[in-house]
Design an enzyme around this catalytic site. Structure first.
Site, PDB file in Angstrom:
ATOM      1  N   SER A 148       0.854  -1.179   0.000  1.00  0.00           N
ATOM      2  CA  SER A 148       0.000   0.000   0.000  1.00  0.00           C
ATOM      3  C   SER A 148       0.888   1.225   0.000  1.00  0.00           C
ATOM      4  O   SER A 148       2.070   1.144   0.365  1.00  0.00           O
ATOM      5  CB  SER A 148      -0.881   0.000   1.262  1.00  0.00           C
ATOM      6  OG  SER A 148      -1.531   1.237   1.432  1.00  0.00           O
ATOM      7  N   TYR A 161      -2.091  -0.735  10.631  1.00  0.00           N
ATOM      8  CA  TYR A 161      -2.183  -1.070   9.202  1.00  0.00           C
ATOM      9  C   TYR A 161      -0.876  -0.733   8.492  1.00  0.00           C
ATOM     10  O   TYR A 161      -0.335  -1.555   7.747  1.00  0.00           O
ATOM     11  CB  TYR A 161      -3.349  -0.311   8.581  1.00  0.00           C
ATOM     12  CG  TYR A 161      -3.528  -0.574   7.101  1.00  0.00           C
ATOM     13  CD1 TYR A 161      -4.042  -1.786   6.658  1.00  0.00           C
ATOM     14  CD2 TYR A 161      -3.186   0.386   6.154  1.00  0.00           C
ATOM     15  CE1 TYR A 161      -4.214  -2.032   5.297  1.00  0.00           C
ATOM     16  CE2 TYR A 161      -3.356   0.149   4.799  1.00  0.00           C
ATOM     17  CZ  TYR A 161      -3.870  -1.056   4.374  1.00  0.00           C
ATOM     18  OH  TYR A 161      -4.024  -1.303   3.025  1.00  0.00           O
TER      19      TYR A 161
END
Length: 249
Positions: A148, A161
């Site tokens: 990501s 995350y």
């Protein structure tokens, strides 16, 4: 003149895709199958991947499906074994399954922290563990790990995350350095339309993220990036790709 390396890269590959029931995983399976690759879809929602595989077949592609829980090593190993039984080899693993239940650390949503560690990091490790011995025996293979843009920056509510995605980048680079015959690619999407937002239980955070999703790109953009990486000649390793909306900051 076309070289053996170019011909090898152009041939259809056997590709395993985790988290293939929606979003980037679904788009990747459809895109690669349309390009002539043989795809095995894995996800917990068997009814959904069965429909996707059927649609791929009706469109002239080659696809199968297998129930998959990436938090279970046995399940991931069974997924890899199903591919070998069906196709005789594994050329590419797309480690795509992921979750994103964002929240402030002070909320102490420990079960959600563990879920992100289990799916986003341990799931990637289990995927590597399942296919690496097969690829080493073949003396060829390609592992694509989906990280990501959160693997490059940290934002409030995303600490855990981001930590899992930073870790995916680190282990991918370690895997790349340890192997001269296995290719490793990290693909890092920015804001991309998917079901990840639905997993945010903090309503305030979910609302804020949904506002940002106005900028989001289609998951097909990430699928095309993956297709580019795996289509290169076998002596070319596309190590990292960041794909984000033009408007994203």
């Amino acid at each position: 003149m076309t070289t053996d390396l170019t011909r090898s890269a152009a041939q259809g590959k056997v590709v395993l895709v985790t988290g293939a029931s929606s979003g980037i995983g679904e788009a990747t399976a459809r895109h690669l199958a349309a390009g002539g690759h043989r795809v095995l879809l894995g996800a917990r929602r068997v009814d959904r991947i069965a429909v996707i595989a059927k649609e791929i077949l009706h469109a002239g592609g080659e696809a199968g499906f297998q129930e998959l829980d990436v938090t279970s090593l046995d399940s991931v190993q069974a997924f890899a074994a199903a591919a070998v039984n069906r196709y005789g080899r594994i050329d590419v693993l797309v480690n795509n399954a992921g979750v994103m239940p964002l929240s402030m650390l002070e909320e102490l949503r420990v079960s959600e922290w563990n879920q992100m560690i289990d799916v986003n990091l341990r799931g990637v490790l289990y995927g590597i563990a399942a296919v690496l011995p097969i690829m080493k025996k073949q003396k060829a293979g390609h592992i694509v790990n989906i990280a990501s843009t959160s693997a490059y920056r940290v934002d409030p509510t995303a600490a855990v995350y981001c930590a899992t995605k930073f870790a995916v980048r680190a282990l991918s680079e370690g895997l790349r350095q340890e192997n001269t015959d296995i290719r490793v690619t990290v693909v890092s999407p920015g804001l991309t339309r998917s079901e990840l937002v639905d997993g945010i239980s903090s309503l305030q955070v979910q609302a804020a993220v949904r506002q940002m999703m106005d900028q989001a790109i289609a998951p097909e953009a990430i699928a095309q990036a993956i297709g580019f990486a795996i289509s290169q000649p076998v002596d070319v390793d596309v190590s990292e790709l960041i794909v984000r909306p033009t408007a994203q900051r």
